[in-house]
Enzyme design. Sequence first.
Site, PDB file in Angstrom:
ATOM      1  CG  ASP A  30      -9.704 -11.244  11.196  1.00 62.32           C
ATOM      2  OD1 ASP A  30      -9.597 -12.389  11.694  1.00 62.32           O
ATOM      3  OD2 ASP A  30      -8.727 -10.583  10.825  1.00 62.32           O
ATOM      4  CB  ILE A  31     -11.516 -16.369  10.419  1.00 60.20           C
ATOM      5  CG1 ILE A  31     -12.282 -17.656  10.625  1.00 60.20           C
ATOM      6  CG2 ILE A  31     -10.048 -16.540  10.748  1.00 60.20           C
ATOM      7  CD1 ILE A  31     -11.931 -18.734   9.615  1.00 60.20           C
ATOM      8  CG  ASN A  86      -0.275  -5.848  10.839  1.00 61.83           C
ATOM      9  OD1 ASN A  86      -0.172  -4.800  11.457  1.00 61.83           O
ATOM     10  ND2 ASN A  86      -1.083  -6.822  11.226  1.00 61.83           N
ATOM     11  N   GLY A  92       4.155  -7.967  11.721  1.00 65.09           N
ATOM     12  CA  GLY A  92       3.020  -8.806  12.112  1.00 65.09           C
ATOM     13  C   GLY A  92       2.145  -9.281  10.968  1.00 65.09           C
ATOM     14  CD  GLN A  93       1.764  -8.585   4.779  1.00 63.46           C
ATOM     15  OE1 GLN A  93       2.802  -7.932   4.699  1.00 63.46           O
ATOM     16  NE2 GLN A  93       0.940  -8.752   3.760  1.00 63.46           N
ATOM     17  CG  HIS A  99      -4.751  -7.941   5.019  1.00 64.49           C
ATOM     18  ND1 HIS A  99      -3.658  -8.681   4.626  1.00 64.49           N
ATOM     19  CD2 HIS A  99      -4.694  -7.900   6.381  1.00 64.49           C
ATOM     20  CE1 HIS A  99      -2.975  -9.070   5.688  1.00 64.49           C
ATOM     21  NE2 HIS A  99      -3.580  -8.602   6.767  1.00 64.49           N
TER      22      HIS A  99
HETATM   23  P1  5GP Z   1      -2.307 -10.022   9.261  1.00 65.66           P
HETATM   24  O1  5GP Z   1      -1.761 -10.630  10.526  1.00 65.66           O
HETATM   25  O2  5GP Z   1      -1.666 -10.619   8.033  1.00 65.66           O
HETATM   26  O3  5GP Z   1      -2.275  -8.517   9.254  1.00 65.66           O
HETATM   27  O4  5GP Z   1      -3.836 -10.367   9.276  1.00 65.66           O
HETATM   28  C1  5GP Z   1      -4.406 -11.460   8.657  1.00 65.66           C
HETATM   29  C2  5GP Z   1      -5.799 -11.588   9.207  1.00 65.66           C
HETATM   30  O5  5GP Z   1      -6.552 -12.460   8.367  1.00 65.66           O
HETATM   31  C3  5GP Z   1      -5.847 -12.179  10.614  1.00 65.66           C
HETATM   32  O6  5GP Z   1      -6.491 -11.271  11.489  1.00 65.66           O
HETATM   33  C4  5GP Z   1      -6.621 -13.482  10.445  1.00 65.66           C
HETATM   34  O7  5GP Z   1      -7.487 -13.752  11.532  1.00 65.66           O
HETATM   35  C5  5GP Z   1      -7.386 -13.272   9.160  1.00 65.66           C
HETATM   36  N1  5GP Z   1      -7.605 -14.493   8.421  1.00 65.66           N
HETATM   37  C6  5GP Z   1      -6.670 -15.426   8.112  1.00 65.66           C
HETATM   38  N2  5GP Z   1      -7.225 -16.431   7.414  1.00 65.66           N
HETATM   39  C7  5GP Z   1      -8.551 -16.132   7.275  1.00 65.66           C
HETATM   40  C8  5GP Z   1      -9.646 -16.805   6.657  1.00 65.66           C
HETATM   41  O8  5GP Z   1      -9.530 -17.897   6.081  1.00 65.66           O
HETATM   42  N3  5GP Z   1     -10.858 -16.193   6.721  1.00 65.66           N
HETATM   43  C9  5GP Z   1     -11.025 -14.983   7.344  1.00 65.66           C
HETATM   44  N4  5GP Z   1     -12.255 -14.478   7.350  1.00 65.66           N
HETATM   45  N5  5GP Z   1     -10.009 -14.329   7.944  1.00 65.66           N
HETATM   46  C10 5GP Z   1      -8.787 -14.891   7.920  1.00 65.66           C
END
Ligand code: 5GP
Length: 133
Positions: A30-31, A86, A92-93, A99
């Site tokens: 995760d970034i 999420n 929180g998605q 994923h």
């Molecule tokens: P969500 O909030 O949808 O459950 O999680 C999305 C996750 O994807 C977040 O934790 C966010 O940091 C990660 N993320 C979003 N864009 C990127 C990206 O371009 N690269 C990587 N490695 N992670 C990402």
Amino acid sequence: MNNCIFCKIINKEIPSNIVYEDDKFLAFLDIAKATNGHTILIPKKHVKNVLECDDETLGEMMIIAKKIATNLINKLGAEGCNILTNCNEVAGQTCFHFHIHIIPRYDAKDALEINFNESKKQELSEVLHTILE
Ligand code: 5GP
Ligand code: ZN
């Protein structure tokens, strides 16, 4: 979906730190990690969320999530993990390509807080009746 950031990661249009890859799944760091080794596992087929994922894919994915979590814990010296998804904005998605987060845990005070705060008292038999009817 051509606008989807995770599809771009799958197609290597955007670089990522790949932890695991096979013909159906990809896992990458995760970034914006919550903890050291925070990993995102995705199916290569674009679906919006867990509820849109077919059962076979979901089953395979959980087995891979378990393997990745075990490896992260062993290699990074974590003591446990959170494995979570999420589903939809309300939960929180933010990336709408299904994923699973695999988040190694080192300490109860890690930068990830999951609090099951108690909400207004409710008769559980009433909600159960609604769920089961
Ligand atoms: P969500 O909030 O949808 O459950 O999680 C999305 C996750 O994807 C977040 O934790 C966010 O940091 C990660 N993320 C979003 N864009 C990127 C990206 O371009 N690269 C990587 N490695 N992670 C990402
Ligand atoms: Zn996608």
